[in-house]
Each structure stands twice: as C-alpha cells, then as structure tokens.
Design a protein around this motif. Structure first.
Motif, PDB file in Angstrom:
ATOM      1  N   ALA B 302       0.834  -1.202   0.000  1.00 59.00           N
ATOM      2  CA  ALA B 302       0.000   0.000   0.000  1.00 59.00           C
ATOM      3  C   ALA B 302       0.872   1.256   0.000  1.00 59.00           C
ATOM      4  CB  ALA B 302      -0.939  -0.005   1.196  1.00 59.00           C
ATOM      5  N   PHE B 303       1.970   1.229   0.762  1.00 64.32           N
ATOM      6  CA  PHE B 303       2.874   2.385   0.761  1.00 64.32           C
ATOM      7  C   PHE B 303       3.527   2.544  -0.616  1.00 64.32           C
ATOM      8  CE2 PHE B 303       2.616   2.062   5.416  1.00 64.32           C
ATOM      9  CZ  PHE B 303       2.391   3.391   5.705  1.00 64.32           C
ATOM     10  N   TYR B 304       3.907   1.416  -1.180  1.00 69.93           N
ATOM     11  CA  TYR B 304       4.486   1.414  -2.531  1.00 69.93           C
ATOM     12  C   TYR B 304       3.504   2.059  -3.507  1.00 69.93           C
ATOM     13  CZ  TYR B 304       5.667  -0.951  -6.994  1.00 69.93           C
ATOM     14  OH  TYR B 304       5.941  -1.248  -8.311  1.00 69.93           O
ATOM     15  N   ASN B 305       2.250   1.662  -3.433  1.00 68.58           N
ATOM     16  CA  ASN B 305       1.237   2.236  -4.329  1.00 68.58           C
ATOM     17  C   ASN B 305       0.978   3.714  -4.054  1.00 68.58           C
ATOM     18  OD1 ASN B 305       0.508   0.164  -6.144  1.00 68.58           O
ATOM     19  ND2 ASN B 305      -0.637  -0.873  -4.521  1.00 68.58           N
ATOM     20  N   ALA B 306       1.016   4.089  -2.789  1.00 66.62           N
ATOM     21  CA  ALA B 306       0.790   5.495  -2.437  1.00 66.62           C
ATOM     22  C   ALA B 306       1.920   6.365  -2.990  1.00 66.62           C
ATOM     23  CB  ALA B 306       0.679   5.641  -0.924  1.00 66.62           C
ATOM     24  N   ILE B 307       3.144   5.829  -2.957  1.00 68.35           N
ATOM     25  CA  ILE B 307       4.285   6.573  -3.513  1.00 68.35           C
ATOM     26  C   ILE B 307       4.137   6.684  -5.037  1.00 68.35           C
ATOM     27  CG2 ILE B 307       6.799   6.514  -3.858  1.00 68.35           C
ATOM     28  CD1 ILE B 307       6.897   5.124  -1.023  1.00 68.35           C
ATOM     29  N   ARG B 308       3.683   5.596  -5.660  1.00 66.47           N
ATOM     30  CA  ARG B 308       3.422   5.627  -7.102  1.00 66.47           C
ATOM     31  C   ARG B 308       2.406   6.730  -7.418  1.00 66.47           C
ATOM     32  NH1 ARG B 308       0.592   0.558  -9.872  1.00 66.47           N
ATOM     33  NH2 ARG B 308      -0.986   1.239  -8.398  1.00 66.47           N
ATOM     34  N   GLN B 309       1.366   6.800  -6.596  1.00 68.00           N
ATOM     35  CA  GLN B 309       0.318   7.802  -6.783  1.00 68.00           C
ATOM     36  C   GLN B 309       0.897   9.211  -6.620  1.00 68.00           C
ATOM     37  OE1 GLN B 309      -2.760   7.344  -3.907  1.00 68.00           O
ATOM     38  NE2 GLN B 309      -4.278   8.504  -5.071  1.00 68.00           N
TER      39      GLN B 309
END
Lengths: 333, 333
Positions: B302-309
């Motif tokens: 989820a953190f990985y995806n939030a950084i992508r976002q």
C-alpha cells in the motif's frame, strides 16, 4: 386480524400484490383488504386465476405516482389506493397497512392521516437489514432528511422496542451511526444526540462507524434519514455489484462452471441473505397503527413477507409498547 | 523527484513504510525522504535488512497519535514525523508527501502548513474506489464534515481534474451523491449545490443515488465529508462481510473446498478489486503540493502504491491543472 394492502403500490402492482396476498391469506387465515380500482382488480385476479376468497376490495379509483409531491396524498390524491388504505387504518377498519408505493407519500400519510403516537416528534422508517450474524434495524432510513438530536434519541427508543419485540433480541444494542467512536465525533447533530442517548434509558453503546454496521456492530443503527438512505443504498449497490462479479466468475470457464454447481446452493443462500425480499418491508415507527413500506420492486414473496411483518407487529403489540415507553420517558423528564 | 514519506504513520509503521519505500525506490529510482526518529529508523532498517540506498532520513523525534486533536500538529506535535514532512513539503524540500497517520492532523497540516491553492475554499480528501467497470473518485471522503454548497461545486472541479489526469477518464461524469435523482432532492446543501454544479463548467450529470455509486454511476462522486465517510466505510464493511461469508462457504465441506480450488485465482482477483491497498492512498485535493493519505492499515504494498500515486500526481501536474482551472472559473464569475 385485518391487514389492508395497497394493490397499486410498487413496480409490480397489482400482479405481485394479488399473488402475495393470496399466499398470505392461505398461510395465516388473516383477512386482507385490498385498496384500488375494484373492477380492474377483479378482472386481473380472474386473468391470473387468483382466488379472492378471504380477500375483500375497498374501491379507490386513483393511484398516486411515485414522482408526485408527497403532500399530494392529502389533497390531489386523496382518492388514491394509498390514501384510502391509510384512511381505513385511521378509522379502525383494519389493524395494519402495507404499501410498496411512494415512500414520501406514505410518510406524510402515516404522519397526518393515521397520525403520530402522543409524544412522537417525527415517525422514522425502520428497515431490517441483514448483517454478520443476523440483522439490524436501520432508522431513520429515509423519512426525515433533517433531524434534531431529540428525534434521534427517540428513534433509538422505538428501534429498541422493535428489535426486542419483533426480532427477539433481549437487550438491543443501540448505536449512533458516526464517523468515529469518540463522543466528540461528527456534526453538531451527532455530538448533541450522543449526550441525549447516553441518558435515554435503553442500551446505548455509543457511536458506531459505518464500517461496523454491516459487520453486526449494533442491533439498532440510529441516524438521520439522509445518512440512513446513503448507508442502505450503498449496501444495496455493493451487494448487487458483488453478486454480479461472483456470477461472472462462475460463468467464466468450464472448470468454474463445475465449481459453481458444487457451491450453487450455498451461494444462493448468500444471495438470499442480502435479498431485500427476505426481510419483508420497513416499518414507519411512531404512527398510531402499523404502516409497512414494502420495497418498490417487491415481488409476490416480498408482499407475503411484508404482510407477515404487519401481523407480527400487531400480535406483538409494538405500538402499545412504544407508547408506554414514551409515556414512561416523559414522566421521568 | 523527491517524495517525502512519514515513517511513523499507520498501524504497521515503521516496518511497512521501510519495506514499501525500498520497493518504490527500486522500481522508480525516485528519491525518498523518510521523516521520523533517525536513530530508531536506521536500527530497524538494519534489523529488517532493508537497504537505505536512495532513501534519506529527516530526523523528527516525535509521533502524533491518531487520537490527538488534529490542530495539535501545529503546536504540541510540531516535532512529529508528520509535521516535519509537511514543513519540508511547504519549503520545497520535496515534491509530494505521503502519510498513513491521523487523517484529521493531515488535513489541518495540509491546509495550514502546506497551505491551500489560491481560491480553494477547503481542501477535500479524494479517495479512489473500485466500482463496476473500473473506479471512481469519492470526495470529500472525510476532511470536512460540514460543507457549504460552493465547496461541493469546487470538489467537483478538483475531482474532475484528478480523474482526467491521473486515471485517464476523458470527460469525467461528476455526480452529486443524493437520496434521489430529482433536482429538489436532499437537504438544503444538496439542493443548492445542484444549482451551482449545473453551471460549473464540468460534466455534471446531476444527482446520483448511493446505490448507483458502486455500480459505476459516476466518475466523481461529490458529497460532504460526513456522507463520504459513511459511503466509504459502508463499502469497506460490506466487502469484508462478503469476503468472509464467501470464505466460509468455500471451507464448509470437501466438495466446496474442491470448488474453491478451481476458482481460487478469480476469487483472489475479486478480493483484490475490493482491497483498498490496490488503489494506493487518498489525495488531499486543494493543497499547494500533493499530500497523500495512505490507509491506516497500509502494508508495504500500500505504501508502494501510495508513492506511485504521489509520483503520478507530480508527473501529471495535477496541482497546476487545478490551479489554472480555478483561475479560469474565478475569471468567468
């Protein structure tokens, strides 16, 4: 017992109403009074080969459209099948009324034709909704968009009586639907209602977040009618989405179809659990006699269940119990 | 590009943050700046064997608790990992900020430390949520419990830019979440907002009932933060309930278990579709630089995806686009 049923309410009227009433009359030997255009109803019953034994008809030439102004039930549509039914209920010509017609008109008619119990600020629509481990009562689920804190306190009392008497929950947990569990959460409405509900004499368990409501976080979920509508309709929409996705998975390939065959019965059970028809109708809590709002898309089975619910409300004297609790509370204050 | 990440926000901090940042740094070669207690972070990274190559640490000794008053981020907790990250973002020491900490504190800090874009009345939390056929943006999903009609109009504009730029929807359908489709439905807030949104210049499709929201009824679902929280959390709760019931069905008997094996991959896909981690975080729309709120229960992915976002918001210049549209609208009026 005489149950009055609006023959021209809902998307599937009058066919589903006729069929549902037939099933109910056969099952419980109750007397059913249909309101609606008598000639047309007799003709349609004949076409469907539905016997009208034990079912009488109170003639009402008009039908109130779903999109009509709710207050039009008092004037323009006072000859409608819904208005006629409510008038008969008010006159004591039946013990309860069931309609799948316009919610707004039914709330106005329930409040002003059937009238409120003494001390009731505003009637609320209480809807029984499946959740983890059983069901909960959501109120208000659409009668009053704007509410005052003392209305929410009263919704808790009425809902508590319903869950105890009709569903058989010994000490119903009453929760205030909110955006957090702390006392200070929410808008002014929730903050003030919390303080009133703490002292209300029922089993108030505090704020309940919307996430916990479908997970069985309370037996009575109290909120204003706007919030209740959002919660209820979101559940309906997501349930539809989910069952659709599940169906797509099971139709996707031959192995999946075989898998589907194995679990078919259980999945059907899951679907039924979230099928509004299974739980009958919603009750207008706070009126002087039971008024049941069946879902607009009710089929015969849903009308049958709504009639069962009406009978249960009468047999369990839900109105009398609410009335005496209201009196007790007024005397306390 | 430099993404600042709050190392001490969320239930799984700092482990999930460290792991998620490592994944992101490897994948996109972005520069990551973690805020938090430097000594503890270095020690924990060593224990987890997480290399800090490409990841720097900005020391912040304190952590703001989830239950703290949101405004405490401005005073009592200005040495916290969240406050430090927001201050760095405001100073231009990074292009975006990600935190899974207290939503309230992040909204206050995003508004008063990072500050609002010129013309923005109140920032809103926009959450991307899966629905039939794709996803929609829900805003406000929790920043402002009480809203004025002109705030909702602006939420529509900001949400429209987001869906166009980040999700790639050509002409996003902006809907006003309401209890009926007619213009006159809802409370004063919805009735007045409807009139403003009609003239707002984006693709306003009118009121959308909550039932239609999960079924893909609009690309941008506009509402006040109280309503948004109820809608979002109801979906979360019901999705949890469904997946639990489904799991119980598949574990019930041997034939069911065999059936489960056949559809396992597809059911996993369905679960992922409703898994908040898949969609990264929520964006605080209206602040001068991107502030991403990751879910409190975020794991490394989820953190990985939030950084992508966060990177996507920067690359697609979402802030600049909102700013220029706000200016255009102000000039029109």
């Amino acid at each position: 017992m005489r149950i009055i049923v609006d023959a021209y309410g809902g998307d599937n009227a009058p066919d589903a109403v006729l069929l549902g009433c037939r099933m109910a009359a056969d099952r419980w030997k109750c007397e059913i009074i249909l309101t609606g255009d008598e000639q047309k109803l007799r003709q349609r019953a004949a076409e469907l080969s539905v016997s009208l034994e034990g079912i009488s008809i109170a003639d009402a030439p008009d039908v109130i459209p779903v999109e009509a102004e709710p207050t039009s039930i008092l004037k323009q549509y006072q000859q409608s099948s819904m208005a006629r039914g409510l008038q008969m209920l008010a006159n004591g010509e039946g013990e309860a009324f069931v309609s799948a017609g316009s919610t707004g008109a039914l709330v106005v008619g329930g409040t002003l034709i059937v009238k409120r119990l003494k001390g009731v600020k505003r009637p609320a629509i209480g809807t029984v909704i499946p959740c983890r481990g059983g069901c909960f009562l959501l109120l208000d689920s659409g009668a009053n968009h704007d509410c005052r804190p003392e209305m929410l306190r009263q919704f808790g009392l009425m809902g508590s009586v319903y869950m105890k008497r009709i569903i058989g929950v010994p000490n119903p947990r009453v929760g205030l639907v909110n955006i957090g569990t702390e006392e200070t959460k929410g808008t002014e409405l929730q903050v003030q209602a919390y303080q009133l509900m703490k002292e209300a004499g029922y089993n108030f368990i505090g704020n309940v977040e919307a996430r916990e409501v479908p997970l069985g976080g309370c037996d009575v979920a109290v909120c204003d009618g706007f919030t209740g509508n959002i919660l209820l309709k979101t559940m309906e929409g997501l349930a539809t989405l989910f069952m659709g996705e599940l169906k797509a998975i099971f139709m996707k390939s031959l192995p999946n179809k075989l898998a589907a065959a194995a679990v078919k019965k259980d999945i059907k059970g899951l679907k039924n659990q979230f099928d509004s028809a299974e739980y009958g109708g919603a009750l207008l809590l706070g009126s002087r006699s039971p008024v049941i709002k069946a879902h607009g898309s009710s089929d015969a089975k849903a009308f049958y269940n709504a009639i069962r619910q009406a009978i249960s409300c009468c047999e369990n004297n839900i109105i009398g119990e609410i009335e005496s609790q209201l009196v007790a509370q007024t005397e306390e204050n």
